[in-house]
Motif scaffolding. Structure first.
Motif, PDB file in Angstrom:
ATOM      1  N   ALA A   1       6.646  82.504 -11.461  1.00 41.96           N
ATOM      2  CA  ALA A   1       7.198  83.567 -12.309  1.00 41.96           C
ATOM      3  C   ALA A   1       6.129  84.122 -13.235  1.00 41.96           C
ATOM      4  N   ARG A   2       5.324  83.259 -13.802  1.00 39.94           N
ATOM      5  CA  ARG A   2       4.245  83.716 -14.695  1.00 39.94           C
ATOM      6  C   ARG A   2       3.175  84.487 -13.926  1.00 39.94           C
TER       7      ARG A   2
ATOM      8  N   ALA B   1       1.899  88.377 -14.547  1.00 36.31           N
ATOM      9  CA  ALA B   1       0.490  88.725 -14.748  1.00 36.31           C
ATOM     10  C   ALA B   1       0.054  89.824 -13.785  1.00 36.31           C
ATOM     11  N   GLN B   2       0.507  89.725 -12.530  1.00 35.79           N
ATOM     12  CA  GLN B   2       0.129  90.745 -11.546  1.00 35.79           C
ATOM     13  C   GLN B   2       0.754  92.103 -11.869  1.00 35.79           C
ATOM     14  N   ALA B   3       1.894  92.101 -12.544  1.00 35.47           N
ATOM     15  CA  ALA B   3       2.572  93.361 -12.865  1.00 35.47           C
ATOM     16  C   ALA B   3       1.887  94.148 -13.974  1.00 35.47           C
ATOM     17  N   GLN B   4       0.954  93.537 -14.677  1.00 30.15           N
ATOM     18  CA  GLN B   4       0.118  94.233 -15.653  1.00 30.15           C
ATOM     19  C   GLN B   4       0.932  94.995 -16.710  1.00 30.15           C
ATOM     20  N   GLY B   5       1.962  94.337 -17.204  1.00 23.91           N
ATOM     21  CA  GLY B   5       2.750  94.912 -18.283  1.00 23.91           C
ATOM     22  C   GLY B   5       3.970  95.695 -17.846  1.00 23.91           C
ATOM     23  N   LYS B   6       4.104  95.959 -16.553  1.00 22.76           N
ATOM     24  CA  LYS B   6       5.298  96.664 -16.081  1.00 22.76           C
ATOM     25  C   LYS B   6       6.420  95.662 -15.838  1.00 22.76           C
ATOM     26  N   PRO B   7       7.652  96.012 -16.207  1.00 20.97           N
ATOM     27  CA  PRO B   7       8.755  95.064 -16.027  1.00 20.97           C
ATOM     28  C   PRO B   7       9.051  94.811 -14.556  1.00 20.97           C
ATOM     29  N   LEU B   8       9.491  93.591 -14.286  1.00 17.26           N
ATOM     30  CA  LEU B   8       9.877  93.180 -12.943  1.00 17.26           C
ATOM     31  C   LEU B   8      11.397  93.157 -12.839  1.00 17.26           C
ATOM     32  N   ARG B   9      11.922  93.910 -11.889  1.00 18.37           N
ATOM     33  CA  ARG B   9      13.360  93.873 -11.595  1.00 18.37           C
ATOM     34  C   ARG B   9      13.573  92.836 -10.497  1.00 18.37           C
ATOM     35  N   ILE B  10      14.452  91.880 -10.727  1.00 18.89           N
ATOM     36  CA  ILE B  10      14.607  90.734  -9.823  1.00 18.89           C
ATOM     37  C   ILE B  10      15.447  91.119  -8.618  1.00 18.89           C
TER      38      ILE B  10
ATOM     39  N   LEU C   1      14.793  83.262 -14.934  1.00 22.05           N
ATOM     40  CA  LEU C   1      13.831  84.362 -14.888  1.00 22.05           C
ATOM     41  C   LEU C   1      14.079  85.379 -15.991  1.00 22.05           C
ATOM     42  N   LEU C   2      15.340  85.731 -16.222  1.00 17.67           N
ATOM     43  CA  LEU C   2      15.644  86.746 -17.228  1.00 17.67           C
ATOM     44  C   LEU C   2      15.284  86.277 -18.638  1.00 17.67           C
ATOM     45  N   ALA C   3      15.114  84.985 -18.818  1.00 14.17           N
ATOM     46  CA  ALA C   3      14.692  84.468 -20.124  1.00 14.17           C
ATOM     47  C   ALA C   3      13.183  84.562 -20.320  1.00 14.17           C
TER      48      ALA C   3
END
Length: 404
Positions: free
Chosen positions: A32-33, A37-46, A60-62
């Motif tokens: 998850a971490r 890190a790969q998303a470079q600040g963009k939020p991840l939608r699960i 994950l949402l936490a």
């Protein structure tokens, strides 16, 4: 891996009948971490179809960096809404008339759930079930086809018919002008980048990397033009793209505001074949040895949980532990039994467990009712942490949540 097997063996008398689903919580959190890190600040939608476990969704949402859910069906989205989840995007168009009626009966749900559309016929179906005057306005996400087209060749998933920027703009205008619908978002899922492994040195691997370089060069300006064209009609709340296999590439696209991800959380067997992904296997299943037909062969019960997609050896489960076991060529992975051969067979007795990794992520949860959750519990007698069973988490199947 050996530690997981030892923990299971020690507790087997209290676990009920195998097969068991096994979740390595330390590995899951590490994955998850890494995705954040790969998303470079963009939020991840699960992507919930790759998770299919409410406790994992909550975990994950936490974590900062995860926001919103991408569901497989409207029925799933409605179930999750009823449990208190919000910001739900249905990843595929729906024809579920009962679910549409339930959605329309709840104005608050209509504000929290976004439906997927890519054609006028889909709008017509909704209107035939629920005339616009009888329902709240429905939130619409418009899907751009992000596949690669080279002449008559189509590389990627067969999804939306909206390929050119002007096609997306014209469809957005049609949705905006239609009573009962409001365009709010754009999706452009590049399956040929996110869902095709690129590791290795075979001719196939070199061909995949060449294809993906070509696809990235083509998609970046086209997706940008499509977003600009759609903005002539409406202002998107979000532009969704990507998947686990393409996070770092998709994150570099300034026109994408969020990235979908799910499979990398469990890091199933296929993800051992991706470059640029520092992920740890987190989800397994364990099946018992029930036969020893030869000194170098053991047979486990069941275990042949083959993944969906184009048939091939990459859709077979991976034998994770003990190392040194492989399939018997003329039997492979079976529904009733799976013979395995190799030097490690000599050390296995009847009742011992063999651990497998499913080739894909969420499909494992269609086979098991729960995960046995194993985590680190401080320092052990050796240099590594002591591992222990810390919980049992129900899967969608275990809670009676049906995706289809």
């Amino acid at each position: 891996m050996a530690a997981l097997q030892q923990v299971l063996h020690a507790a087997q008398a209290n676990l009920g009948a195998p097969p068991y689903g096994v979740l390595d919580l330390a590995a899951l959190r590490s994955n998850a971490r890494e995705l954040v890190a790969q998303a470079q600040g963009k939020p991840l939608r699960i992507a919930t179809k790759s998770i299919r476990c409410l406790s994992v969704l909550d975990e994950l949402l936490a974590i900062p960096g995860y926001r919103g859910l991408l569901t497989l069906t409207l029925a799933e989205a409605l179930h999750l809404y009823g449990l208190g989840y919000r910001d739900l995007l249905v990843g595929y168009p729906t024809t579920d008339q009962d679910a549409l009626r339930r959605l329309a009966a709840n104005e608050q749900a209509c504000a929290a759930i976004t439906l997927m559309f890519d054609s006028i016929e889909q709008l017509d179906l909704v209107d035939a079930v629920l005339p616009p005057a009888s329902r709240p306005v429905l939130r619409a996400c418009l899907e751009l086809d992000a596949s690669l087209r080279v002449g008559p060749m189509h590389i990627g998933s067969r999804r939306s018919p909206l390929f050119r920027p002007e096609e997306l703009r014209d469809f957005a205008a049609a949705v905006a002008a239609r009573p009962g619908f409001r365009p709010v978002a754009i999706m452009a899922y590049e399956a040929q980048l996110a869902g095709v492994y690129d590791g290795g040195h075979s001719p196939r691997a070199h061909g995949v990397r060449l294809m993906q370089r070509s696809s990235r060069r083509e998609l970046l300006p086209r997706r940008a033009a499509a977003v600009r064209a759609a903005r002539e009609v409406f202002t998107p709340e979000f532009v969704n793209g990507g998947g686990t296999g393409s996070i770092r590439y998709t994150a570099a696209d300034p026109h994408v505001t969020e990235i979908a991800a799910g499979s990398g959380i469990y890091a199933p067997g296929l993800f051992s074949r991706y470059r640029h992904l520092a992920l740890r296997p987190a989800a397994y299943y364990a099946c018992p040895v029930v036969r020893r037909p030869r000194p170098d062969i053991v047979t486990v019960a069941g275990a042949g949980w083959v993944a969906s997609g184009v048939p091939g050896t990459d859709r077979l489960p991976t034998v994770a532990h003990p190392p040194g076991l492989s399939y018997v060529v003329n039997e492979s992975a079976g529904e009733a039994q799976t013979p395995l051969r190799g030097a490690a067979a000599a050390g296995l007795a009847i009742g011992d467990l063999v651990l497998f990794r499913h080739a894909k992520a969420g499909e494992l949860c269609e086979r098991i009712g729960e995960f046995i959750v194993i985590d680190d519990q401080g320092a052990g007698p050796t240099s590594g942490p002591r591992r222990a069973i810390v919980d049992r988490w129900a899967t969608y199947r275990g809670q009676g949540i049906v995706l289809q």
